[in-house]
Scaffold this motif. Structure first.
Motif, PDB file in Angstrom:
ATOM      1  N   THR A  10      -5.430   8.031  -9.903  1.00  0.00           N
ATOM      2  CA  THR A  10      -6.662   8.056 -10.694  1.00  0.00           C
ATOM      3  C   THR A  10      -6.650   6.988 -11.782  1.00  0.00           C
ATOM      4  O   THR A  10      -7.673   6.358 -12.053  1.00  0.00           O
ATOM      5  CB  THR A  10      -6.849   9.448 -11.338  1.00  0.00           C
ATOM      6  N   ASN A  11      -5.494   6.786 -12.423  1.00  0.00           N
ATOM      7  CA  ASN A  11      -5.404   5.874 -13.560  1.00  0.00           C
ATOM      8  C   ASN A  11      -4.653   4.574 -13.270  1.00  0.00           C
ATOM      9  O   ASN A  11      -4.807   3.593 -13.990  1.00  0.00           O
ATOM     10  CB  ASN A  11      -4.740   6.595 -14.740  1.00  0.00           C
ATOM     11  N   CYS A  12      -3.817   4.579 -12.256  1.00  0.00           N
ATOM     12  CA  CYS A  12      -3.094   3.373 -11.824  1.00  0.00           C
ATOM     13  C   CYS A  12      -3.524   3.135 -10.375  1.00  0.00           C
ATOM     14  O   CYS A  12      -2.963   3.703  -9.441  1.00  0.00           O
ATOM     15  CB  CYS A  12      -1.585   3.569 -11.930  1.00  0.00           C
ATOM     16  N   LEU A  13      -4.529   2.326 -10.229  1.00  0.00           N
ATOM     17  CA  LEU A  13      -5.188   2.177  -8.933  1.00  0.00           C
ATOM     18  C   LEU A  13      -4.362   1.356  -7.939  1.00  0.00           C
ATOM     19  O   LEU A  13      -3.861   0.280  -8.279  1.00  0.00           O
ATOM     20  CB  LEU A  13      -6.556   1.527  -9.120  1.00  0.00           C
ATOM     21  N   ALA A  14      -4.279   1.850  -6.725  1.00  0.00           N
ATOM     22  CA  ALA A  14      -3.587   1.100  -5.666  1.00  0.00           C
ATOM     23  C   ALA A  14      -4.295  -0.218  -5.385  1.00  0.00           C
ATOM     24  O   ALA A  14      -3.659  -1.202  -4.987  1.00  0.00           O
ATOM     25  CB  ALA A  14      -3.505   1.939  -4.395  1.00  0.00           C
ATOM     26  N   SER A  15      -5.596  -0.260  -5.640  1.00  0.00           N
ATOM     27  CA  SER A  15      -6.359  -1.490  -5.396  1.00  0.00           C
ATOM     28  C   SER A  15      -5.986  -2.623  -6.351  1.00  0.00           C
ATOM     29  O   SER A  15      -6.357  -3.769  -6.119  1.00  0.00           O
ATOM     30  CB  SER A  15      -7.866  -1.210  -5.474  1.00  0.00           C
ATOM     31  N   TRP A  16      -5.264  -2.323  -7.418  1.00  0.00           N
ATOM     32  CA  TRP A  16      -4.788  -3.361  -8.335  1.00  0.00           C
ATOM     33  C   TRP A  16      -3.595  -4.119  -7.744  1.00  0.00           C
ATOM     34  O   TRP A  16      -3.149  -5.112  -8.301  1.00  0.00           O
ATOM     35  CB  TRP A  16      -4.387  -2.760  -9.681  1.00  0.00           C
ATOM     36  N   PHE A  17      -3.069  -3.622  -6.654  1.00  0.00           N
ATOM     37  CA  PHE A  17      -1.884  -4.212  -6.032  1.00  0.00           C
ATOM     38  C   PHE A  17      -2.248  -4.770  -4.664  1.00  0.00           C
ATOM     39  O   PHE A  17      -3.068  -4.201  -3.941  1.00  0.00           O
ATOM     40  CB  PHE A  17      -0.787  -3.157  -5.857  1.00  0.00           C
ATOM     41  N   THR A  18      -1.639  -5.870  -4.319  1.00  0.00           N
ATOM     42  CA  THR A  18      -1.726  -6.376  -2.954  1.00  0.00           C
ATOM     43  C   THR A  18      -0.300  -6.538  -2.435  1.00  0.00           C
ATOM     44  O   THR A  18       0.627  -6.834  -3.199  1.00  0.00           O
ATOM     45  CB  THR A  18      -2.463  -7.728  -2.868  1.00  0.00           C
ATOM     46  N   VAL A  19      -0.153  -6.331  -1.165  1.00  0.00           N
ATOM     47  CA  VAL A  19       1.164  -6.473  -0.546  1.00  0.00           C
ATOM     48  C   VAL A  19       0.972  -7.066   0.840  1.00  0.00           C
ATOM     49  O   VAL A  19      -0.047  -6.839   1.498  1.00  0.00           O
ATOM     50  CB  VAL A  19       1.902  -5.106  -0.475  1.00  0.00           C
ATOM     51  N   ASP A  20       1.927  -7.860   1.248  1.00  0.00           N
ATOM     52  CA  ASP A  20       1.892  -8.394   2.605  1.00  0.00           C
ATOM     53  C   ASP A  20       3.265  -8.211   3.245  1.00  0.00           C
ATOM     54  O   ASP A  20       4.230  -7.841   2.585  1.00  0.00           O
ATOM     55  CB  ASP A  20       1.454  -9.862   2.635  1.00  0.00           C
ATOM     56  N   ALA A  21       3.295  -8.435   4.509  1.00  0.00           N
ATOM     57  CA  ALA A  21       4.547  -8.313   5.262  1.00  0.00           C
ATOM     58  C   ALA A  21       4.529  -9.351   6.362  1.00  0.00           C
ATOM     59  O   ALA A  21       3.552  -9.463   7.099  1.00  0.00           O
ATOM     60  CB  ALA A  21       4.674  -6.916   5.870  1.00  0.00           C
ATOM     61  N   SER A  22       5.566 -10.129   6.426  1.00  0.00           N
ATOM     62  CA  SER A  22       5.671 -11.101   7.515  1.00  0.00           C
ATOM     63  C   SER A  22       7.007 -10.901   8.214  1.00  0.00           C
ATOM     64  O   SER A  22       8.013 -10.586   7.586  1.00  0.00           O
ATOM     65  CB  SER A  22       5.553 -12.528   6.984  1.00  0.00           C
ATOM     66  N   ASN A  23       6.962 -11.056   9.509  1.00  0.00           N
ATOM     67  CA  ASN A  23       8.177 -10.904  10.300  1.00  0.00           C
ATOM     68  C   ASN A  23       7.949 -11.444  11.697  1.00  0.00           C
ATOM     69  O   ASN A  23       6.828 -11.729  12.086  1.00  0.00           O
ATOM     70  CB  ASN A  23       8.616  -9.435  10.371  1.00  0.00           C
ATOM     71  N   THR A  24       9.037 -11.589  12.399  1.00  0.00           N
ATOM     72  CA  THR A  24       8.991 -11.827  13.831  1.00  0.00           C
ATOM     73  C   THR A  24       9.618 -10.600  14.464  1.00  0.00           C
ATOM     74  O   THR A  24      10.413  -9.902  13.813  1.00  0.00           O
ATOM     75  CB  THR A  24       9.776 -13.094  14.227  1.00  0.00           C
TER      76      THR A  24
END
Length: 151
Positions: free
Chosen positions: A95-109
């Protein structure tokens, strides 16, 4: 013992030739034989569970980026391949610490994870905490979790 006549000699030679031909034919048939059949087996892949983990350094603040490492544990008795990774962020205070404030990526083979191993690195990525105009103080005490799945 009787002497062999010309007729008996010819018969013996013909009989020998016939035996060689039959024997040779059998040998030829033996070496050129073909066959057909079928069979089946049930593959056992253990419990099919490969546990994926994400790790990054503590203390992320607005505007900062952290490197993320993705690892896998394979408790199965056979190796498996971890395909492409997909990551998302969750917070302990949505509610107060929004997940939308964070971005994450993942790269791999695609990575083979051997049977009965833990901590095999399967990919990397970055976690970014976007600095917004909103008050983001709630994130100081929130737990940030990077969830990862494999396709």
């Amino acid at each position: 013992m009787r002497p062999m006549t010309k007729k008996n000699k010819i018969a013996a030679v013909a009989m020998s030739a016939a035996l060689v031909a039959v024997g040779g034919g059998t040998a030829y048939a033996y070496w050129s034989t073909t066959g057909a059949g079928n069979g089946s087996a049930v593959a056992s892949s253990g419990n099919n569970t490969v546990v994926l983990h994400s790790t990054f350094a503590d203390g992320i603040a607005p505007g900062e980026i952290r490197a993320v490492t993705y690892t896998a544990d394979n408790s199965n008795t056979s190796s498996t391949v971890v395909g492409s990774l997909a990551a998302s962020v969750a917070t302990s205070d949505p509610t107060n610490c929004l997940a939308s404030w964070f971005t994450v990526d993942a790269s791999n083979t695609p990575t083979t994870v051997l049977a009965k191993t833990t901590g095999t690195t399967v990919g990397t990525g970055t976690l970014t905490f976007t600095d917004t105009a909103a008050n983001q103080d709630a994130c100081k005490t929130a737990t940030i979790t990077v969830n990862v799945t494999s396709k």
